[in-house]
Design an enzyme around this catalytic site. Structure first.
Site, short mmCIF file in Angstrom:
data_model
loop_
_atom_site.label_atom_id
_atom_site.label_comp_id
_atom_site.label_asym_id
_atom_site.label_seq_id
_atom_site.Cartn_x
_atom_site.Cartn_y
_atom_site.Cartn_z
N GLU A 433 -57.26 18.60 -66.66
CA GLU A 433 -56.23 18.00 -67.48
C GLU A 433 -56.81 17.54 -68.81
OE1 GLU A 433 -54.82 14.41 -65.70
OE2 GLU A 433 -53.62 13.85 -67.43
N ASP A 517 -56.63 13.22 -63.96
CA ASP A 517 -56.89 11.78 -64.04
C ASP A 517 -56.24 11.06 -62.88
OD1 ASP A 517 -58.20 12.16 -66.40
OD2 ASP A 517 -56.50 11.60 -67.68
N ASP A 519 -54.29 8.65 -62.87
CA ASP A 519 -53.18 7.81 -63.34
C ASP A 519 -51.85 8.56 -63.13
OD1 ASP A 519 -53.22 9.78 -65.20
OD2 ASP A 519 -53.64 8.50 -66.92
N ASP A 521 -49.82 10.13 -65.21
CA ASP A 521 -49.73 11.46 -65.82
C ASP A 521 -50.52 12.48 -65.00
OD1 ASP A 521 -48.09 10.73 -67.79
OD2 ASP A 521 -49.62 10.65 -69.39
#
Ligand code: 0RA
Length: 657
Positions: A433, A517, A519, A521
């Site tokens: 990503e 990641d 998180d 997103d």
């Protein structure tokens, strides 16, 4: 060896296998219930409930209550005739005791219903008994209550009369053996999904599910007068229906009873569930082939007969199976006397004659339904014609990709940092990503066998986009080209395939690793990628090529010592150990929000080095869950989307601490 001795020894061996039947189950439980993890544990419940459902199929039972008890046991109660308790002539013990303590003794009471042979179901309640620390069987029959208890397959006491009763039925209560199972805690959602499914498959049957384990008692009831019709509406509840009335086919007074319900939505994905004797055949088989071929032939024939393909008079057109499955939700449920289950998870029906039987039943039933409901027929055909047009556009896009990749590695995507090794079995592709993490990964990797493909921004949702649009998306094109195995293929009964189709033999990397990641997103991108692979390249998952990278969540520093923690538990363990070992030095805790916060060296050490990293293998169930999560999130149903976001708000804030 003389004949005499031979006979003697074979007699002895036979006797031993009978007597040691349940010992064998305890020695190798996985052979009987699949595994000794969560799946196997829940299988025990299914097995007991299946016996009550069989009683319902025989027309003798209308209600089943399943309770999760405070002490960790489960009770399954039905209002059937009750397991017989009279003396078994050969065994000279009560029938109930024989059923509970002898492997496959259930067959002796075969009621001629569609019992399951082979596969994991139908192994018999004695297997549950063998794997339970304690099992209590209570039978209400002949105005009496009979009771017997067992432990690890052995009787604890004689069958006793425990009182009077005016009702009939069976109550089985069992406590799974913690010596056998890795976990003995039942999950509400796993059991409720199966019970709901059983209630849909057996219309009118009432199943109550009660969780008494916590102070706040949970109680659900599953009872559906509409059967498969209600099932299809439930499965399709996040989409906008193309037609309200559910199409049904029912041929139940036959050697192989066939029931089908289906409906089309305005979406594009296909969702066909198939069952044989109430067992979900996730690997498909002959019944699925028969259904698909009848659907294609039946709808083509109906359209031609009613002039629904708006063509010149003499021209005849025919749509493909794929066109008729766009936006389709269907449930196919059949009963087979002697099912042969094949495949990896024994959930693929092998009986050859079933294909033709299902095909004929569905073809005929479909014609009848459509003749009576012409407006439904017209809508289905119109949708399929649109699907055919978009498929043709997609084919062109696919050919374009093929032409690009046919030219060889010189046209590999510019963003791809390929590896030098040319043996796919040795090679790995990281889908990373973002450009910045992609940069770190490129610097940190072992370039001999690790290739890096950075992905920019959001990935298109394969659940929502038409196939031609999906293929014109840059990130998707790049992924397909890098992987090198093509895309699509009808997978249809016509066997129609072209050179551009997905071919796992052409895979350029045997490991494809998604690295995102930790998180919100990141988890979105991971879900979108999994949705794409699940929908469009499922072979990568079933073949075991898809992985998730596991970057650490924390770096814990004390003096010069640096340790990484991959989850909250690990963080706590490490921190308390450091505090114990060195109370004076300050502990510094760093929470990684993104891969970009690690330098190339750290990324290699923690996440990419085969010697030290952890990879999670993606299983088909994980990918399926990702796809349905997204269907909920991004589907047409605004209410479902809101509920999803609300329910996950907590999760989301936890991730961002
Ligand atoms: C064999 C024969 C009969 C009933 C059953 C088995 C039976 C088994 C189970 C297991 C769970 N619940 C059940 N209920 C019934 C028929 C006996 C008769 O003729 O009355």
């Amino acid at each position: 060896m003389t004949k005499d001795v031979q006979e003697k020894s074979s007699y002895g061996a036979e006797k031993i296998t009978v007597l040691k039947g349940l010992e064998a189950v305890r020695r190798r439980p996985a052979m009987y219930i699949g595994d000794v993890g969560k799946r196997g544990l829940h299988h025990l419940v299914y097995e007991v409930v299946d016996n009550s459902v069989d009683e319902a199929l025989a027309g003798e039972c209308t209600k089943i209550d399943v309770s999760l008890n405070k002490d960790g046991s489960v009770s399954v109660e039905d209002n059937g005739r009750g397991i017989p308790v009279d003396m078994h002539k050969e065994e000279k013990r009560p029938a109930l005791e024989v059923v509970m303590t002898m492997l496959h003794a259930g067959g002796k009471f075969d009621k001629g219903s569609y019992k399951v042979s082979g596969g994991l179901h139908g192994v018999g309640v004695s297997v549950v008994n063998a794997l339970s620390e304690l099992l209590i069987a209570e039978v209400h029959r002949d105005n009496k209550i009979y009771k017997q208890s067992y432990s690890r397959g052995k009787v604890i006491g004689k069958l006793e009369i425990a009182g009077k009763s005016k009702k009939t039925g069976t109550i089985i209560t069992f406590l799974p053996d913690s010596q056998v199972f890795n976990t003995t805690v039942f999950e509400f959602d796993i059991i409720s999904d199966r019970l709901r499914e059983l209630a849909y498959l057996n219309s009118g049957l009432e199943i109550n599910f009660i969780d008494n384990r916590s102070d706040e008692k949970i109680e659900e009831q599953y009872k559906y007068a509409g059967g498969l019709i209600d099932f299809v509406k439930y499965l399709d509840s996040n989409n906008l229906p193309l037609h309200n009335k559910v199409v049904t086919v029912s041929k139940i007074d036959a050697e192989v009873p066939v029931e089908v319900a289906l409906r089309y939505s305005s979406g594009y994905t296909e969702n066909i569930l198939t069952f044989v004797n109430n067992i979900n055949t996730i690997e498909g088989g002959t019944h699925l082939s028969g259904f698909r071929s009848a659907l294609t032939r039946g709808l083509n024939n109906y359209a031609a007969k009613n002039n629904l393909f708006k063509t010149n008079k003499n021209e005849s057109i025919s749509l493909s199976g794929e066109d008729f499955r766009e936006g389709l939700t269907a449930v196919v449920s059949i009963k087979v006397a002697e099912p042969q289950f094949e495949g990896q998870t024994k959930t693929k029906l092998g009986n050859g004659d079933v294909k033709g039987i299902v095909d004929a039943a569905v073809y005929e039933g479909l014609q009848d339904f459509l003749e009576e409901n012409p407006s439904v027929g017209r809508k289905i055909i119109e949708k399929a014609v649109l699907a055919a047009r978009s498929r043709s556009a997609a084919r062109k896009a696919r050919e374009l990709i093929r032409r690009k990749s046919a030219l060889g590695s010189s046209t590999l995507p510019g963003k791809l940092a390929d590896c030098s090794n040319r043996d796919p079995a040795m090679c790995e592709l990281y889908l990373v990503e973002g450009d910045s993490a992609g940069g770190s990964a490129k610097q940190g990797r072992d370039r001999r066998f690790q290739a890096i493909l950075p992905l920019r921004g959001k990935v298109i949702n394969a659940e929502k986009a038409r196939i031609d649009k999906l293929l014109s998306n840059n990130e998707i094109q790049t992924i397909i080209t890098a992987i090198g195995a093509g895309f699509g293929g009808s997978g249809d009964d016509t066997g129609e395939r072209s050179a551009a189709d997905f071919d796992i033999e052409k895979l350029r990397y045997h490991k494809i690793i998604i690295m995102t990641d930790a998180d919100v997103d990141g988890s979105h991108i991971r879900t979108l990628l999994l949705t794409f692979f699940y929908r469009k390249m499922p072979e990568l998952i079933t073949n075991g090529n898809m992985y998730l990278a596991m970057p650490p969540l924390y770096k814990i520093k004390q003096g010069k010592k640096e340790v990484y923690a991959y989850d909250e538990n690990e963080r706590e363990t490490i921190v308390s150990r450091m505090q114990r070992e060195n109370q004076n030095k300050i502990i510094n805790l760093q929470r990684y929000k993104g891969l970009g916060e690690m330098n190339p060296d750290q990324l290699w050490t923690t996440t990419m080095d085969p010697e030290r990293r952890t990879l999670l293998l993606v299983k088909i169930a994980d990918a399926m869950e990702a796809a349905t999560t997204f269907q909920e999130l991004m589907g047409n149903d605004v209410e479902a989307r809101r509920t999803f976001i609300e329910n996950n708000a907590k999760f989301v804030s936890n991730l961002d601490i």
